[in-house]
Design a protein around this motif. Structure first.
Motif, PDB file in Angstrom:
ATOM      1  N   PRO A 258       0.812  -1.217   0.000  1.00  0.00           N
ATOM      2  CA  PRO A 258       0.000   0.000   0.000  1.00  0.00           C
ATOM      3  C   PRO A 258       0.848   1.270   0.000  1.00  0.00           C
ATOM      4  O   PRO A 258       1.892   1.336   0.634  1.00  0.00           O
ATOM      5  CB  PRO A 258      -0.823  -0.131   1.301  1.00  0.00           C
ATOM      6  CG  PRO A 258      -0.799  -1.578   1.632  1.00  0.00           C
ATOM      7  CD  PRO A 258       0.533  -2.086   1.152  1.00  0.00           C
ATOM      8  N   LEU A 259       0.389   2.252  -0.763  1.00  0.00           N
ATOM      9  CA  LEU A 259       0.940   3.600  -0.834  1.00  0.00           C
ATOM     10  C   LEU A 259       2.292   3.667  -1.552  1.00  0.00           C
ATOM     11  O   LEU A 259       2.842   4.760  -1.697  1.00  0.00           O
ATOM     12  CB  LEU A 259       1.079   4.227   0.559  1.00  0.00           C
ATOM     13  CG  LEU A 259      -0.197   4.248   1.418  1.00  0.00           C
ATOM     14  CD1 LEU A 259       0.082   4.924   2.749  1.00  0.00           C
ATOM     15  CD2 LEU A 259      -1.339   4.915   0.692  1.00  0.00           C
TER      16      LEU A 259
ATOM     17  N   LEU B 165       1.443   5.173  -5.000  1.00  0.00           N
ATOM     18  CA  LEU B 165       0.722   6.439  -4.920  1.00  0.00           C
ATOM     19  C   LEU B 165       1.638   7.627  -5.187  1.00  0.00           C
ATOM     20  O   LEU B 165       1.227   8.627  -5.779  1.00  0.00           O
ATOM     21  CB  LEU B 165       0.075   6.577  -3.535  1.00  0.00           C
ATOM     22  CG  LEU B 165      -0.981   7.667  -3.370  1.00  0.00           C
ATOM     23  CD1 LEU B 165      -2.178   7.379  -4.264  1.00  0.00           C
ATOM     24  CD2 LEU B 165      -1.422   7.749  -1.914  1.00  0.00           C
TER      25      LEU B 165
ATOM     26  N   ASP C 270      -2.846   0.181  -4.724  1.00  0.00           N
ATOM     27  CA  ASP C 270      -3.103   1.616  -4.615  1.00  0.00           C
ATOM     28  C   ASP C 270      -4.205   2.054  -5.576  1.00  0.00           C
ATOM     29  O   ASP C 270      -4.980   2.975  -5.269  1.00  0.00           O
ATOM     30  CB  ASP C 270      -1.826   2.410  -4.895  1.00  0.00           C
ATOM     31  CG  ASP C 270      -0.853   2.353  -3.731  1.00  0.00           C
ATOM     32  OD1 ASP C 270      -1.282   1.945  -2.630  1.00  0.00           O
ATOM     33  OD2 ASP C 270       0.317   2.700  -3.906  1.00  0.00           O
TER      34      ASP C 270
END
Length: 234
Positions: A129-130, A133, A195
């Protein structure tokens, strides 16, 4: 007495006029900003050529805008039919149905466009995650927010069962996971990223919150069906 009674209605009328006006101005500003890329795709799209139109971002956006008058005509036809059948609210239901399709299908088409080496490049997955991004950039984040925005905006307006934030969140997450899975299985030379799922889902939830005042929160099955004609006596 009449003067005081009319005062609360005036701000409501002002808001109803102001919001559509701001939406039109925003759309006009967006079209002005992207007028050159859209104009570059216009000759190929108007000629019906697949390459250079339907397989490009500019071409899909252009054809979505060109089809907008037809979508509005479908809204009018559905609403007119519902009003004749006694269905309420006719305009809101018709707008929600057409907006759900017209605002979602083009973005799903864009997400399923292949990269430079479809079928030959190895399937790629990003599950941290991220991490992706940061590399998306403002345009990438904005685009991912819009992928399921129409779904989040119009689905609670049309379906009572979806008129809650947790349900819209689950719907957005499920649809985004399906898209990322399809990208992986079809080997489109795209990265299936967690993401993308997070941002797509956030876009659906934010759009749902924006339409919350128009959610269909009360079920009324009888209003969705034509009124029965009474049988003749005897």
């Amino acid at each position: 007495m009449n003067d005081y009674a009319s005062r609360p209605a005036a701000p409501r009328r002002t808001r109803r006029t102001l919001l559509p006006g701001l939406a039109v101005l925003g759309l006009a500003g967006a079209l002005f900003a992207v007028r050159r890329p859209l104009a570059m795709s216009a000759p190929r799209c108007l000629a019906g050529r697949w390459h250079g139109c339907y397989d490009t971002f500019n071409g899909v956006v252009l054809m979505t805008l060109v089809a907008l008058p037809l979508a509005l005509l479908v809204v009018w036809a559905l609403a007119h039919r519902r009003r004749r059948a006694g269905v309420t609210p006719a305009w809101r239901l018709s707008l929600a149905e057409v907006g759900l399709v017209h605002g979602t299908v083009p973005f799903l088409w864009l997400t399923m466009m292949p990269g430079a080496a479809p079928g030959t490049a190895p399937a790629r997955v990003s599950l941290v995650p991220l991490r992706d991004l940061v590399t998306m950039g403002p345009l990438g984040i904005a685009g991912n927010l819009l992928v399921l925005a129409a779904l989040g905006f119009f689905a609670p307006m049309r379906f009572t069962a979806l008129a809650s934030v947790p349900r819209v969140l689950a719907l957005g997450a499920g649809c985004s996971v399906l898209v990322e899975t399809a990208q992986y299985v079809l080997r489109l030379d795209r990265v299936s990223s967690v993401d993308d799922v997070l941002v797509n889902t956030a876009g659906a939830v934010l759009a749902a919150l924006a339409s919350r005042r128009w959610w269909r929160t009360t079920g009324n099955p009888a209003s969705d069906l034509p009124r029965p004609v009474p049988a003749p006596a005897g």
